[in-house]
Scaffold this active site. Structure first.
Site, PDB file in Angstrom:
ATOM      1  N   CYS A  73      46.950 121.760 -28.888  1.00 59.07           N
ATOM      2  CA  CYS A  73      48.120 120.887 -29.354  1.00 59.07           C
ATOM      3  C   CYS A  73      47.720 119.829 -30.686  1.00 59.07           C
ATOM      4  O   CYS A  73      48.617 119.982 -31.479  1.00 59.07           O
ATOM      5  CB  CYS A  73      48.678 120.069 -28.261  1.00 59.07           C
ATOM      6  N   HIS A 128      49.298 114.964 -24.722  1.00 58.08           N
ATOM      7  CA  HIS A 128      49.825 116.107 -25.688  1.00 58.08           C
ATOM      8  C   HIS A 128      50.371 115.577 -26.908  1.00 58.08           C
ATOM      9  O   HIS A 128      50.733 114.366 -27.203  1.00 58.08           O
ATOM     10  CB  HIS A 128      51.369 116.735 -25.124  1.00 58.08           C
ATOM     11  N   ASP A 183      57.563 120.058 -32.591  1.00 59.45           N
ATOM     12  CA  ASP A 183      56.296 120.195 -31.956  1.00 59.45           C
ATOM     13  C   ASP A 183      55.690 121.530 -32.203  1.00 59.45           C
ATOM     14  O   ASP A 183      56.791 122.807 -31.507  1.00 59.45           O
ATOM     15  CB  ASP A 183      56.562 119.940 -30.551  1.00 59.45           C
ATOM     16  N   ASP A 200      60.548 112.621 -13.883  1.00 60.76           N
ATOM     17  CA  ASP A 200      59.760 111.951 -12.725  1.00 60.76           C
ATOM     18  C   ASP A 200      58.818 112.796 -11.852  1.00 60.76           C
ATOM     19  O   ASP A 200      58.784 114.188 -12.411  1.00 60.76           O
ATOM     20  CB  ASP A 200      60.911 111.592 -11.438  1.00 60.76           C
ATOM     21  N   GLU A 239      49.278 102.403 -32.974  1.00 64.22           N
ATOM     22  CA  GLU A 239      50.699 101.585 -32.863  1.00 64.22           C
ATOM     23  C   GLU A 239      51.328 102.398 -31.605  1.00 64.22           C
ATOM     24  O   GLU A 239      51.416 103.511 -31.514  1.00 64.22           O
ATOM     25  CB  GLU A 239      51.489 102.033 -34.137  1.00 64.22           C
TER      26      GLU A 239
END
Length: 707
Positions: free
Chosen positions: A291, A349, A372, A414, A450
């Protein structure tokens, strides 16, 4: 018929003694134009300018002087099979940024030459354009193919949809060729530098080639050229082209197994080498990426094309395959994490944010957009993701294109943790906080992170208490059972790691058990530690422990456990990630509770010292001393210290020792010489034959000043 020619900044053309005004050569004023357009260093082959801002071309004539009363000049700009004629006018007025214009100012006319100010529309397509000049008189017309120029997005221009108002942002997100990637776990974040390399020779040309071999261009060139005006379209095309899953893209991904037929993803330190390999191999995919490699290459391409971009890391990123915004995790009753779900939580990721106005959505969705390139799920049949407005993720506008539900789940799903025993669910825990625990990017003009977590996640998310179930049958793997009768928990357990685990040292765990009931309890404690990859569930266990524990009513009991270094030294290497879980079970009531933590193992540091400091002069030799000291308590056999640096060193240089005793040092002295200005990276790695992988890796940022 127009014939394309290779660009020369000065293009010599033939002259005769005829009375017609003839073109002798063209000066593209490359240094001055590229300095004015903030494109200096991007290419030595092409004039590179930004849309919506004028650039100057000087035309020199022979035979006779240019006479504006007798001679008319017409420029014709070609993009593929389409062209637009631009009459050259005399004017000193500001150019209209909505149409092509070509003007000669009163002071731009000389006896044998004229200076023409050419301005493209602010919504021009990003591409390599070709330029023709027509000299028209009453006697006829003479035409010249005078060369070409590359047109990029213009974040300095208010009319451009990628406009960015602050100069500090432009320096960081367009011009900077250096970045930091954040990796590891949210409790132990590591950073590694990356050289975006947009000023390396051939990088801009590779980015243009990427557009030329995209499926959109190969299918319909004219349509693709027209749509390249839109940064949302550009980002979507490039996103798909960074991975090679559907096209002639740059990188092949691989997350497990051997990397002997390519480069291990952790060995890359910059984009230029990857882009050079891809372009020089006739678009064969470069092996291998993960990634952060996909994202960093995408960031390079977008910065080259003029779209402000930054690399962003999401810690505890959810990969939600079924789209229910819920990730199921399964554990055995002894604390082993089970690989029973297609969903997963990645320890980290990495993706990219690109800055643009979203004309297709409206002003409420302008700003940073998630793009992405890691091939996880298909979007409209292609492995790409985005551009997805960050504001849409925070506000839960999941219908906003593109791929907002997937991005939202990545940062705010969740987690439902189920404890299984003999096919039955004996415990259940709901966690609404863990996913998207931290979201980091490099700060402007600083190596500090940041924190973007609050930008992605609303604080108004509904929180639900954890619950415990008894003996609910699991209807099917991957499905969360619906508990008909939940009982309030009588036990609580929490697991923490003492300090930062370092390679060669024991790992100290702290388990806190709280008995909320009014009765004493006999408990069984199970602990389990597993090695895992950052993007998947763990596989094998390398350490287990269990014991009986007695606890009094209302008591909070603290248990200290230790994983000896001897239990993991043959399994773990530096930066490896460990999943450790504790399961507490009441022997009598069978109540079962669980807590788990994931952490990474830090490794000994490699020292890199550059003679005279880390600011060096271009084309001047500098000595670098690299060393590694064995801080482990054992002798390391087959020790190898490797040094490499794109743009600084030719290939890899190594030092080796048969045996490296404890507290002894291995050293390598190298001489570096930078061939271009900008930020370069030196990378040093240390490994030995008894380790499962690289033991240590260090980087040094080198600032190269022009000679």
């Amino acid at each position: 018929m127009y014939k394309k020619e290779k660009l020369h900044f000065w293009s010599p053309l033939s002259c005769t003694t005829a009375t017609q005004c003839r073109l002798k050569f063209v000066n593209f004023d490359a240094l001055e134009n590229q300095s004015f357009h903030e494109t200096a260093g991007l290419s030595k082959k092409h004039l590179v300018v930004r849309r919506g801002t004028p650039f100057t071309v000087t035309l020199q004539f022979c035979s006779r002087s240019f006479n504006p009363h007798r001679d008319s000049l017409v420029l014709e700009v070609w993009l593929g099979n389409r062209s637009e004629r631009i009459p050259v006018q005399f004017s000193d007025k500001r150019s209209d940024t909505h149409s092509w214009s070509a003007k000669i100012s009163p002071d731009g006319v000389h006896p044998q030459s004229v200076s023409v100010h050419i301005c493209s529309p602010a919504n021009s397509s990003v591409a390599l354009y070709h330029l023709q000049l027509h000299i028209e008189t009453n006697q006829g017309r003479r035409s010249y193919a005078v060369g070409g120029f590359v047109l990029l997005c213009n974040p300095w221009l208010k009319d451009d949809p990628v406009y960015m108002p602050l100069d500090a942002q432009l320096q960081e997100y367009i011009k900077s060729d250096y970045g930091l990637l954040y990796m590891g776990t949210y409790q132990n974040i590591s950073s590694r530098p990356w050289s975006f390399g947009q000023y390396e020779p051939g990088v801009l040309e590779a980015c243009l080639k990427l557009l030329e071999v995209s499926p959109q261009h190969l299918k319909d060139k004219d349509k693709d050229y027209i749509r390249r005006a839109d940064p949302a379209y550009l980002s979507r095309v490039i996103c798909a082209m960074v991975n090679c899953n559907d096209d002639l893209g740059i990188l092949a991904g691989k997350w497990q197994g051997s990397y002997e037929d390519g480069v291990k993803p952790t060995d890359w330190s910059g984009s230029a080498d990857i882009l050079h390999r891809w372009a020089s191999s006739n678009c064969r995919p470069v092996r291998y990426g993960q990634c952060w490699v996909f994202a960093s290459v995408l960031c390079t391409v977008m910065r080259v094309l003029g779209i402000p971009s930054r690399v962003v890391t999401v810690f505890n990123a959810a990969h939600d395959c079924d789209g229910n915004v819920e990730i199921n995790e399964y554990y055995s009753s002894t604390g082993k994490k089970l690989n029973l779900s297609k969903d997963s939580i990645w320890n980290f990721h990495v993706w990219v944010e690109c800055w643009m106005r979203r004309a297709d959505l409206g002003v409420g969705f302008d700003g940073w957009q998630v793009v992405d390139p890691t091939p996880q799920e298909k979007s409209a049949g292609v492995f790409c993701c985005g551009p997805c407005p960050v504001v849409a993720v925070r506000r839960r506008y999941i219908r906003a294109p593109y791929d907002t539900p997937f991005v939202y789940a990545s940062v705010d799903a969740d987690i439902v943790t189920l404890i299984l025993q003999e096919g039955q669910v004996v415990g259940r825990k709901l966690d609404t906080e863990a996913v998207g625990k931290l979201i980091y990017t490099k700060s402007i003009d600083s190596d500090a992170p940041e924190n973007l977590t609050g930008v992605y996640k609303s604080t108004k998310k509904r929180k639900q208490p954890a619950v415990v179930m008894k003996y609910q049958m699991m209807p099917g793997v991957g499905n969360t059972p619906s508990p008909p009768g939940e009982i309030p928990p009588g036990l609580e357990v929490s697991l923490s790691i003492d300090g930062q685990p370092s390679l060669g040292e024991n790992i100290s765990l702290c388990v806190t058990v709280t008995n909320q009931s009014s009765s004493p309890r006999l408990l069984m404690e199970h602990l389990n530690a597993q090695l895992k990859e950052f993007n998947s569930n763990p596989e094998r266990s390398f350490w287990k422990a269990q014991k009986e524990v007695r606890i009094q009513p209302g008591e909070a009991l603290t248990l200290h456990e230790t994983i000896p270094s001897s239990e993991y030294e043959s399994v773990l290497a530096g930066d490896d990630i460990v999943n450790v879980a504790v399961v507490i079970k009441d022997v009598k009531t069978k109540e079962t509770v669980l807590d788990a933590q994931e952490f990474s193992i830090s490794s000994p540091q490699i020292t890199i010292e550059i003679e005279g400091g880390d600011v060096i002069q271009m084309k001047k030799e500098h000595t670098v001393q690299v060393s590694f000291t064995n801080t482990l308590a054992k002798t390391l056999t087959g020790a190898v210290l490797t040094v490499e640096g794109s743009g600084l060193l030719p290939g890899k240089q190594e030092a080796s020792l048969v045996n490296l005793q404890p507290d002894k040092k291995i050293e390598k002295t190298v001489t570096i010489e930078a061939t271009s200005a900008g930020t370069k990276l030196l990378m040093a790695t240390f490994s030995h034959s008894s380790s499962p992988g690289v033991v240590s890796r260090s980087f040094c940022k080198v600032s190269v000043k022009a000679a």
